[in-house]
Write an enzyme that holds these catalytic residues in place. Structure first.
Site, PDB file in Angstrom:
ATOM      1  N   ASN A 116      54.133  53.622  51.164  1.00  8.06           N
ATOM      2  CA  ASN A 116      53.207  52.497  50.594  1.00  8.06           C
ATOM      3  C   ASN A 116      53.691  51.079  51.037  1.00  8.06           C
ATOM      4  O   ASN A 116      53.849  50.252  50.198  1.00  8.06           O
ATOM      5  CB  ASN A 116      53.094  52.490  49.011  1.00  8.06           C
ATOM      6  CG  ASN A 116      52.192  53.722  48.768  1.00  8.06           C
ATOM      7  OD1 ASN A 116      51.311  54.266  49.490  1.00  8.06           O
ATOM      8  ND2 ASN A 116      52.725  54.485  47.604  1.00  8.06           N
TER       9      ASN A 116
ATOM     10  N   HIS B 123      56.966  46.196  51.211  1.00  8.20           N
ATOM     11  CA  HIS B 123      56.385  47.129  50.255  1.00  8.20           C
ATOM     12  C   HIS B 123      55.282  46.713  49.401  1.00  8.20           C
ATOM     13  O   HIS B 123      55.231  45.686  49.069  1.00  8.20           O
ATOM     14  CB  HIS B 123      57.388  48.094  49.421  1.00  8.20           C
ATOM     15  CG  HIS B 123      57.180  49.197  48.793  1.00  8.20           C
ATOM     16  ND1 HIS B 123      56.251  49.490  47.673  1.00  8.20           N
ATOM     17  CD2 HIS B 123      57.301  50.468  49.172  1.00  8.20           C
ATOM     18  CE1 HIS B 123      56.416  50.635  47.435  1.00  8.20           C
ATOM     19  NE2 HIS B 123      57.124  51.211  48.423  1.00  8.20           N
ATOM     20  N   HIS B 124      54.371  47.566  49.117  1.00  9.91           N
ATOM     21  CA  HIS B 124      53.182  46.837  48.352  1.00  9.91           C
ATOM     22  C   HIS B 124      53.506  46.714  46.819  1.00  9.91           C
ATOM     23  O   HIS B 124      52.899  45.809  46.001  1.00  9.91           O
ATOM     24  CB  HIS B 124      51.921  48.060  48.285  1.00  9.91           C
ATOM     25  CG  HIS B 124      50.551  47.412  48.095  1.00  9.91           C
ATOM     26  ND1 HIS B 124      50.363  46.235  47.865  1.00  9.91           N
ATOM     27  CD2 HIS B 124      49.400  48.027  48.644  1.00  9.91           C
ATOM     28  CE1 HIS B 124      49.158  46.038  47.604  1.00  9.91           C
ATOM     29  NE2 HIS B 124      48.435  47.299  48.478  1.00  9.91           N
ATOM     30  N   ALA B 125      54.697  47.282  46.470  1.00  9.19           N
ATOM     31  CA  ALA B 125      55.166  46.962  44.965  1.00  9.19           C
ATOM     32  C   ALA B 125      55.714  45.544  45.025  1.00  9.19           C
ATOM     33  O   ALA B 125      55.683  44.791  44.070  1.00  9.19           O
ATOM     34  CB  ALA B 125      56.062  48.023  44.637  1.00  9.19           C
ATOM     35  N   LEU B 126      56.145  45.272  46.169  1.00  4.65           N
ATOM     36  CA  LEU B 126      56.641  43.695  46.169  1.00  4.65           C
ATOM     37  C   LEU B 126      55.473  42.727  46.350  1.00  4.65           C
ATOM     38  O   LEU B 126      55.741  41.611  45.682  1.00  4.65           O
ATOM     39  CB  LEU B 126      57.588  43.595  47.377  1.00  4.65           C
ATOM     40  CG  LEU B 126      58.380  42.218  47.544  1.00  4.65           C
ATOM     41  CD1 LEU B 126      59.314  42.070  46.538  1.00  4.65           C
ATOM     42  CD2 LEU B 126      58.968  42.199  49.163  1.00  4.65           C
TER      43      LEU B 126
END
Length: 480
Positions: free
Chosen positions: A23, A140-143
């Site tokens: 992701n 990362h998409h969470a970042l």
């Protein structure tokens, strides 16, 4: 050490990560080398990048996994960053063109990011033809949301060559405080649509009647659309919507915005309608050649900016609509008109909702997709729609970094089970840049879709912008 907990949406990007579905998102930035640049220009840039130790958030954020006292993952500041890992150097056999660059980016985008480190990488790429080089940056998409990340990279550049000469690497450039206007207008991306919906999950009871009416309207139309409104889970089964594997393909395409706007004016539609028509025409031809074109039109999930009728113009208005791509229509003109009608109906359907109901509607609309990712059943159930297509506005003037002019920027997005192809566009300095990200196994020769977009544009221009026929010269007979 500062600690920041992840919100539920960003946490979901961590929990749904797998080897086959990493992701992270990315951006491919192409530059022209400065005039009289020394032969070791890029080697010196790599060395200087790896020695630059000043970091600003989010580039110095490392994931701290949950434990008993803190059940949620969080970000902590990392003061010991190994830039030998984060800054890479790659070269194409000269002269490298767009195809060779796309193959390299596809390989780079296939590799998961090490979540034990700050989750980003920057690859400096040389060997391109026409005196060019490139940066491929993934995170990362969470970042960070991919579109927000690209905007951050843009802010780390300058609007003149001279002002760009002493710029630090992007991880050292402090982000300016967003203006009031910018903070109120988020980019139409999948993450922003979900985030706006999460933030709007208040006043639920007041919105239940409008919400029930909106979803009741959708349910009545599934399998039996009566007014041109495309609805979720009414998409045909397609090769785009099965399981995916880890290797990625990446391709690019670029068109002049003035050319697209001229076509949009002639066809009495929007620029985004034209973008969707190019994608629809290209996908129809690609699937037809493979013998895998469904009889029913493909549908696209589209993050859009919409403003409800009761909105006075403040706050985000990002939602998610489903529209037809007209792939069942062989005529290019009819296809564009079908797309225009479908998009208008979809936007009107959302805009008829009050703000509180619209944000909850968006969250509920996206919930099945998030659920398939969390449970791992994506690609095994009927698709909510066949493909995600995003169109994001970017800078309208050229940007520079270290004396090099940025020529283009192409977004690289996420491929998941059930969504083997993603198309994301971003405008920049008078050009519309298309980034195509796909599963290598599911869609061999996916690069053809990028080529077919150009053919689809020429076909539409023949329909709506026909060239006047040349007058034939009539030879007069001389009288004797």
């Amino acid at each position: 050490m500062t600690t920041t907990r992840l919100n539920p949406l960003d946490t979901a990007w961590l929990f749904t990560e797998s080897r086959a579905t990493p992701n992270h998102v990315g951006g491919l930035l192409e530059f022209r080398l400065p005039d009289k640049a020394p032969r070791d220009f890029l080697r010196a840039m790599v060395a200087e990048f790896r020695s630059h130790r000043d970091f600003v958030a989010p580039w110095n954020q490392r994931l701290k996994l949950p434990f008993l006292k803190n059940p949620l993952p969080s970000w902590v500041t990392d003061d010991d960053i190994d830039l030998e890992y984060h800054v890479l150097h790659a070269a194409l056999p000269w002269p490298g063109g767009e195809r060779e660059l796309g193959e390299l980016v596809g390989r780079l985008h296939s590799t998961p990011i090490d979540l034990a480190r700050p989750p980003w990488e920057c690859t400096i790429i040389e060997g391109l033809d026409e005196n060019r080089f490139a940066l491929f940056i993934k995170m990362h998409h969470a970042l960070i949301d991919g579109i927000s990340g690209i905007k951050m990279l843009e802010r780390a550049m300058a609007t003149t060559e001279k002002a760009s000469l002493e710029l630090p690497p992007f991880w050292s450039a402090p982000s300016p405080k967003p203006s009031r206007t910018a903070s109120k207008r988020a980019a139409p991306s999948v993450a922003n649509a979900a985030a706006a919906a999460v933030e709007g999950l208040s006043a639920q009871a007041r919105s239940l009647p409008q919400l029930a009416a909106a979803f009741g309207s959708i349910i009545r139309r599934i399998g039996n659309p009566d007014d041109g409104l495309s609805v979720p889970f009414d998409a045909p089964r397609c090769v785009l919507n099965g399981r995916v594997r880890e290797k990625r393909r990446f391709a690019t395409q670029q068109f002049g915005i003035d050319r697209l706007r001229t076509l949009a004016t002639a066809a009495q539609c929007t620029l985004n309608d034209v973008v969707l028509a190019l994608c629809g025409g290209a996908l129809r031809r690609f699937l037809l050649e493979r013998g895998e074109l469904p009889a029913k039109s493909l549908t696209a999930g589209i993050p859009v900016s919409v403003r409800p009728k009761d909105d006075e113009g403040t706050g985000n208005a990002i939602s998610f609509i489903v529209a037809s791509l007209g792939t069942d229509l062989p005529d290019a003109g009819e296809r564009l008109q079908a797309i225009r009608s479908s998009v208008r109906h979809a936007k009107a359907h959302v805009q008829n909702l009050p703000r509180q109901a619209m944000t909850q509607y968006t969250m509920l609309l996206m919930a099945p997709t998030m659920l398939t990712l969390l449970t791992g059943i994506g690609g095994r159930t009927p698709p909510m729609f066949n493909i995600t297509i995003s169109n994001v506005p970017g800078p309208d003037k050229p940007l520079y970094f270290r004396g090099a002019e940025m020529l283009s920027i192409y977004p690289a997005s996420i491929v998941t089970h059930g969504q083997a192809l993603n198309i994301t566009c971003e405008s920049y300095a008078g050009q519309m840049n298309f980034g195509f990200t796909a599963c290598h196994t599911t869609l061999p020769s996916m690069q053809k879709v990028a080529v077919y977009c150009a053919d689809a544009l020429a076909e539409l221009e023949q329909v709506f912008l026909p060239k006047p026929a040349a007058k034939k010269r009539v030879r007069r007979k001389r009288s004797i």
